[in-house]
Design a protein around this motif. Structure first.
Motif, PDB file in Angstrom:
ATOM      1  N   PRO A 177       0.815  -1.234   0.000  1.00  0.00           N
ATOM      2  CA  PRO A 177       0.000   0.000   0.000  1.00  0.00           C
ATOM      3  C   PRO A 177       0.836   1.267   0.000  1.00  0.00           C
ATOM      4  CG  PRO A 177      -0.035  -1.024   2.163  1.00  0.00           C
ATOM      5  CD  PRO A 177       0.684  -1.988   1.267  1.00  0.00           C
ATOM      6  N   LEU A 178       1.996   1.249   0.682  1.00  0.00           N
ATOM      7  CA  LEU A 178       2.801   2.465   0.775  1.00  0.00           C
ATOM      8  C   LEU A 178       3.330   2.891  -0.592  1.00  0.00           C
ATOM      9  CD1 LEU A 178       4.860   1.910   4.066  1.00  0.00           C
ATOM     10  CD2 LEU A 178       2.978   3.503   3.692  1.00  0.00           C
ATOM     11  N   ALA A 179       3.769   1.934  -1.404  1.00  0.00           N
ATOM     12  CA  ALA A 179       4.310   2.282  -2.719  1.00  0.00           C
ATOM     13  C   ALA A 179       3.233   2.879  -3.614  1.00  0.00           C
ATOM     14  CB  ALA A 179       4.913   1.037  -3.373  1.00  0.00           C
ATOM     15  N   ILE A 180       2.060   2.263  -3.627  1.00  0.00           N
ATOM     16  CA  ILE A 180       0.970   2.769  -4.472  1.00  0.00           C
ATOM     17  C   ILE A 180       0.509   4.136  -3.994  1.00  0.00           C
ATOM     18  CG2 ILE A 180      -1.422   2.343  -5.147  1.00  0.00           C
ATOM     19  CD1 ILE A 180      -0.779  -0.644  -5.110  1.00  0.00           C
ATOM     20  N   MET A 181       0.362   4.311  -2.685  1.00  0.00           N
ATOM     21  CA  MET A 181      -0.090   5.592  -2.174  1.00  0.00           C
ATOM     22  C   MET A 181       0.939   6.690  -2.399  1.00  0.00           C
ATOM     23  SD  MET A 181      -3.145   5.243  -1.150  1.00  0.00           S
ATOM     24  CE  MET A 181      -3.258   4.153  -2.586  1.00  0.00           C
ATOM     25  N   GLU A 182       2.212   6.354  -2.392  1.00  0.00           N
ATOM     26  CA  GLU A 182       3.237   7.375  -2.618  1.00  0.00           C
ATOM     27  C   GLU A 182       3.207   7.864  -4.060  1.00  0.00           C
ATOM     28  OE1 GLU A 182       6.167  10.018  -1.349  1.00  0.00           O
ATOM     29  OE2 GLU A 182       4.746   8.730  -0.271  1.00  0.00           O
TER      30      GLU A 182
END
Length: 375
Positions: A177-182
Motif C-alpha cells: 500500500p505504501l508504494a501505491i499511495m506514494e
C-alpha cells in the motif's frame, strides 16, 4: 478546429518550456523514483529483527521456553544480559526490548501466585514498540497456557474461535500500500507544482503580454497548460507504477494499469484545475508555494493514503468525502490492490470529473480576470 490547433500549438510550447527546465525535470524523475522507493521501503510499521535482551534470574525451563519462542522475523535471537548493561545497551540502540524474569518465576507460576515479569521498551520507534509489546504479551500467554497444560480447558471454555483471513495483502506487507499511495501523493504534489509554476512563470517572465496579443482565448491557454503537464505526469506515473512499484518493489498489481491511468488522468485534470485557480490568487512563486502547501497537506491527511478514513471523526469524513484526493486514493486501492473494474470505480471517476469541472470553471473565471488586469 482553430481552437484545437491553438491548444496543440500552446501545448507544444509548454512541453518545450518544461523540458528546457532541468530542475523541474530532475524533480519529476526524483519524485517518481527515489521518493516512491524510499517511502515504500524506508519506513515500516511492523516489528522486524528487533533486538531482545533477557535478564533471567530464574533460569528455569519455563523462562527458557518463553525466551526460545521469540523467533525471527519479528525478533532476533535473544541475548543474555546483566542488569548493569541494560541502560548502556538501550542508550546505544543495540537493544529494543529487555525482558527480566524474577527469581522463582516458574515455581510461582505453578503455585498460581501471578509473578511479575518486567519488560523494558525503547519507545523512540513508538509504532514498533507498541506492536512488539503486543507480540511479546501474546507469546507469554501462549507459552504459559502450553506449560500449564490448560489448552484443552481454554478450548472448552471458549468453543468459538475467530479465524482471521488477510485478503488482498495476505502477508501484511507495508510495501504494497505504501508504494501505491506514494505514487498517488506524487501525482498530487507534482501536478500542483508544475501547473502552478506554468501559470506564474508567464507572469514573472513577462510572456503573458505575448499571449494577450495572440488570437487565443483564456480557455485555450489554461487547457494547454493542463494537457501538456498532465501528459508528462500521467506518463511518468504510469511508468513508475509499472516498472518501479510492480517491478523493482515486486508489488502484485491486481487490476488494470490502463484503468488506473484513466483514473490518474481524470484526477490530474481536477488537481491541475485547482492549481490554475490557486496560481491566479498568488502573484509570485513563493506566495503560491505558501498557498499550495497547506492545501496539499490537508488534502493528503484527509485522503486516507496515510491513515484509514474510518478512524477519522465523522465530521472529517463527511467534509472530505468527495474531494478528488479522497476519491483517487479509493480508486487506486480498489483497482491496483483489489482488482476492481470500471463497474465498481465509476462513482470515483464521476466525482473527480465533477470536482474538476467546478475547479476549471472558477479557474477560467479567475484567469480571465487576471488577463484583463494585465491588459
Amino acid at each position: 478546429m482553430r481552437s484545437i490547433k491553438n491548444i496543440f500549438a500552446l501545448s507544444l510550447k509548454e512541453l518545450r518550456s518544461l523540458f528546457g527546465d532541468t530542475v523541474l525535470v530532475a524533480l519529476i524523475v526524483f519524485a517518481f523514483t527515489f521518493l516512491v522507493h524510499s517511502a515504500a521501503t524506508g519506513v515500516s510499521n511492523d516489528v522486524k529483527n528487533a533486538a531482545v535482551g533477557v535478564i533471567d534470574a530464574d533460569r528455569s525451563p519455563l523462562s527458557r521456553q518463553i525466551t526460545a519462542a521469540l523467533l525471527p522475523p519479528h525478533f532476533q535471537t535473544p541475548v543474555a544480559v546483566s542488569r548493569e548493561e541494560v541502560d548502556a545497551l538501550m542508550d546505544k540502540g543495540q537493544l529494543v526490548f529487555v525482558i527480566e524474569f524474577p527469581p522463582n518465576f516458574q515455581r510461582d507460576v505453578e503455585q498460581g501466585r501471578e509473578p511479575k515479569v518486567q519488560l523494558l521498551t525503547d519507545a523512540t520507534t513508538i509504532a514498533q514498540a507498541g506492536l512488539g509489546q503486543a507480540y511479546i504479551g501474546q507469546i507469554f500467554q501462549n507459552e504459559l497456557v502450553e506449560f500449564l497444560g490448560q489448552k484443552d480447558l481454554i478450548d472448552q471454555l471458549m468453543p468459538v474461535k475467530p479465524v482471521i483471513k488477510m485478503q488482498f495483502n495476505p502477508n501484511g506487507s507495508d510495501v504494497w500500500p505504501l508504494a501505491i499511495m506514494e505514487v498517488d501523493n506524487m501525482i498530487t504534489m507534482i501536478t500542483l507544482v508544475l501547473v502552478g509554476a506554468a501559470v506564474i512563470r508567464e507572469r514573472e517572465r513577462g510572456t503573458i503580454e505575448h499571449l494577450l496579443v495572440m488570437p487565443v482565448g483564456a480557455s485555450e491557454i489554461v487547457l494547454s497548460k493542463i494537457l501538456a503537464n498532465g501528459l508528462v505526469i500521467c506518463t511518468v506515473a504510469l511508468l513508475s507504477m509499472r516498472w518501479l512499484v510492480g517491478g523493482l518493489l515486486e508489488v502484485p498489481l491486481a487490476g488494470s494499469l490502463w484503468l488506473f491511468a484513466l483514473g490518474a488522468a481524470v484526477f490530474m485534470f481536477s488537481i491541475a484545475s485547482l492549481a490554475v485557480m490557486l496560481a491566479t490568487l498568488a502573484p509570485t512563486m513563493p506566495q503560491y508555494s505558501l498557498l499550495m502547501m497547506p492545501v496539499y497537506i490537508i488534502a493528503l491527511m484527509f485522503s486516507g493514503s496515510s491513515s484509514p478514513r474510518n478512524n477519522m471523526p465523522e465530521a472529517a469524513q463527511w467534509i472530505s468525502e468527495y474531494w478528488p484526493t479522497t476519491q483517487f486514493v479509493s480508486l487506486a486501492q480498489n483497482v491496483l490492490l483489489r482488482g476492481a473494474g470500471i463497474d465498481l470505480v465509476w462513482p470515483q471517476l464521476a466525482a473527480m470529473s465533477a470536482a474538476g469541472a467546478l475547479f476549471l470553471g472558477y479557474a477560467l473565471f479567475r484567469f480571465r480576470k487576471m488577463l484583463e488586469q494585465q491588459g
